[in-house]
Design a protein around this motif. Structure first.
Motif, PDB file in Angstrom:
ATOM      1  N   THR A 207       0.866  -1.173   0.000  1.00 54.79           N
ATOM      2  CA  THR A 207       0.000   0.000   0.000  1.00 54.79           C
ATOM      3  C   THR A 207       0.900   1.219   0.000  1.00 54.79           C
ATOM      4  O   THR A 207       2.060   1.151   0.434  1.00 54.79           O
ATOM      5  CB  THR A 207      -0.917   0.040   1.236  1.00 54.79           C
ATOM      6  OG1 THR A 207      -0.109   0.040   2.405  1.00 54.79           O
ATOM      7  CG2 THR A 207      -1.858  -1.136   1.260  1.00 54.79           C
ATOM      8  N   THR A 208       0.382   2.327  -0.481  1.00 54.18           N
ATOM      9  CA  THR A 208       1.191   3.537  -0.582  1.00 54.18           C
ATOM     10  C   THR A 208       0.670   4.629   0.334  1.00 54.18           C
ATOM     11  O   THR A 208      -0.507   4.707   0.638  1.00 54.18           O
ATOM     12  CB  THR A 208       1.190   4.087  -2.026  1.00 54.18           C
ATOM     13  OG1 THR A 208      -0.151   4.423  -2.400  1.00 54.18           O
ATOM     14  CG2 THR A 208       1.764   3.084  -3.001  1.00 54.18           C
ATOM     15  N   THR A 209       1.591   5.476   0.767  1.00 60.47           N
ATOM     16  CA  THR A 209       1.257   6.690   1.496  1.00 60.47           C
ATOM     17  C   THR A 209       1.999   7.817   0.793  1.00 60.47           C
ATOM     18  O   THR A 209       3.212   7.738   0.676  1.00 60.47           O
ATOM     19  CB  THR A 209       1.715   6.621   2.970  1.00 60.47           C
ATOM     20  OG1 THR A 209       1.151   5.461   3.556  1.00 60.47           O
ATOM     21  CG2 THR A 209       1.298   7.841   3.733  1.00 60.47           C
ATOM     22  N   PRO A 210       1.320   8.823   0.283  1.00 59.29           N
ATOM     23  CA  PRO A 210      -0.123   9.039   0.272  1.00 59.29           C
ATOM     24  C   PRO A 210      -0.832   8.018  -0.610  1.00 59.29           C
ATOM     25  O   PRO A 210      -0.214   7.380  -1.451  1.00 59.29           O
ATOM     26  CB  PRO A 210      -0.272  10.456  -0.303  1.00 59.29           C
ATOM     27  CG  PRO A 210       0.958  10.659  -1.119  1.00 59.29           C
ATOM     28  CD  PRO A 210       2.033   9.872  -0.445  1.00 59.29           C
ATOM     29  N   GLN A 211      -2.143   7.901  -0.419  1.00 61.67           N
ATOM     30  CA  GLN A 211      -2.907   6.936  -1.180  1.00 61.67           C
ATOM     31  C   GLN A 211      -3.043   7.363  -2.638  1.00 61.67           C
ATOM     32  O   GLN A 211      -3.007   8.546  -2.958  1.00 61.67           O
ATOM     33  CB  GLN A 211      -4.304   6.768  -0.575  1.00 61.67           C
ATOM     34  CG  GLN A 211      -4.283   6.108   0.777  1.00 61.67           C
ATOM     35  CD  GLN A 211      -5.681   5.850   1.294  1.00 61.67           C
ATOM     36  OE1 GLN A 211      -6.637   6.492   0.893  1.00 61.67           O
ATOM     37  NE2 GLN A 211      -5.794   4.894   2.200  1.00 61.67           N
TER      38      GLN A 211
ATOM     39  N   ASN B  43      -8.725  -0.913  -3.984  1.00 57.08           N
ATOM     40  CA  ASN B  43      -8.081  -1.681  -2.910  1.00 57.08           C
ATOM     41  C   ASN B  43      -6.873  -0.970  -2.321  1.00 57.08           C
ATOM     42  O   ASN B  43      -6.311  -1.430  -1.329  1.00 57.08           O
ATOM     43  CB  ASN B  43      -7.654  -3.052  -3.421  1.00 57.08           C
ATOM     44  CG  ASN B  43      -8.827  -3.899  -3.836  1.00 57.08           C
ATOM     45  OD1 ASN B  43      -9.923  -3.777  -3.297  1.00 57.08           O
ATOM     46  ND2 ASN B  43      -8.621  -4.755  -4.818  1.00 57.08           N
ATOM     47  N   GLN B  44      -6.445   0.113  -2.966  1.00 63.34           N
ATOM     48  CA  GLN B  44      -5.260   0.865  -2.546  1.00 63.34           C
ATOM     49  C   GLN B  44      -4.025  -0.023  -2.454  1.00 63.34           C
ATOM     50  O   GLN B  44      -3.275   0.008  -1.478  1.00 63.34           O
ATOM     51  CB  GLN B  44      -5.513   1.589  -1.212  1.00 63.34           C
ATOM     52  CG  GLN B  44      -6.442   2.764  -1.340  1.00 63.34           C
ATOM     53  CD  GLN B  44      -5.886   3.850  -2.247  1.00 63.34           C
ATOM     54  OE1 GLN B  44      -4.741   4.269  -2.113  1.00 63.34           O
ATOM     55  NE2 GLN B  44      -6.692   4.297  -3.192  1.00 63.34           N
TER      56      GLN B  44
ATOM     57  N   LYS C  86       5.637   6.409   0.285  1.00 62.80           N
ATOM     58  CA  LYS C  86       6.151   5.412   1.217  1.00 62.80           C
ATOM     59  C   LYS C  86       5.327   4.164   0.962  1.00 62.80           C
ATOM     60  O   LYS C  86       4.148   4.257   0.612  1.00 62.80           O
ATOM     61  CB  LYS C  86       5.966   5.857   2.669  1.00 62.80           C
ATOM     62  CG  LYS C  86       6.824   7.027   3.065  1.00 62.80           C
ATOM     63  CD  LYS C  86       6.604   7.375   4.518  1.00 62.80           C
ATOM     64  CE  LYS C  86       7.421   8.588   4.904  1.00 62.80           C
ATOM     65  NZ  LYS C  86       7.207   8.963   6.300  1.00 62.80           N
ATOM     66  N   ILE C  87       5.943   2.995   1.156  1.00 60.53           N
ATOM     67  CA  ILE C  87       5.191   1.755   0.961  1.00 60.53           C
ATOM     68  C   ILE C  87       5.228   0.891   2.202  1.00 60.53           C
ATOM     69  O   ILE C  87       6.135   1.009   3.035  1.00 60.53           O
ATOM     70  CB  ILE C  87       5.697   0.942  -0.267  1.00 60.53           C
ATOM     71  CG1 ILE C  87       7.159   0.530  -0.101  1.00 60.53           C
ATOM     72  CG2 ILE C  87       5.450   1.688  -1.544  1.00 60.53           C
ATOM     73  CD1 ILE C  87       7.641  -0.466  -1.153  1.00 60.53           C
TER      74      ILE C  87
END
Length: 99
Positions: free
Chosen positions: A31-35, A64-65, A91-92
């Motif tokens: 998943t990533t940040t930011p989405q 599903n992000q 970020k992951i």
């Protein structure tokens, strides 16, 4: 007759090598940040992450992000993906590893 046997041996060796290559791929789901929120986010990720050595396939899912990456572990590792995502502002975090 010798030519036929030689050609069969080469065919078997070729199939064997192909099978070994396909077994060496691993799947990483993150998943990533930011989405991700739009097609441009997906495009940015796919366009840049494909340059990490050993990447075979990248799939993104906004609902599903998640980002799913199929790669060769002999050429890259999780830390390589952390660095690559950081370069493009993300970020992951691992969701799961599939075999």
């Amino acid at each position: 007759m010798k030519k036929i046997i030689l050609m069969m041996a080469l065919a078997i060796a070729s199939v064997s090598v192909s099978a070994q290559k396909s077994k060496s791929a691993e799947t990483l789901q993150v998943t990533t940040t930011p989405q991700m929120h739009c097609a441009n986010c997906e495009k940015k990720i796919k366009t840049n992450i494909r340059f990490v050595k050993g990447v075979k396939k990248i799939e993104t899912s906004i609902p599903n992000q998640t980002v799913t990456i199929v790669y060769e572990p002999s050429k890259s590792n999780y830390e390589d993906f952390v660095k690559a995502f950081k370069k493009i502002g993300y970020k992951i975090e691992k969701v799961k590893e599939a075999k």
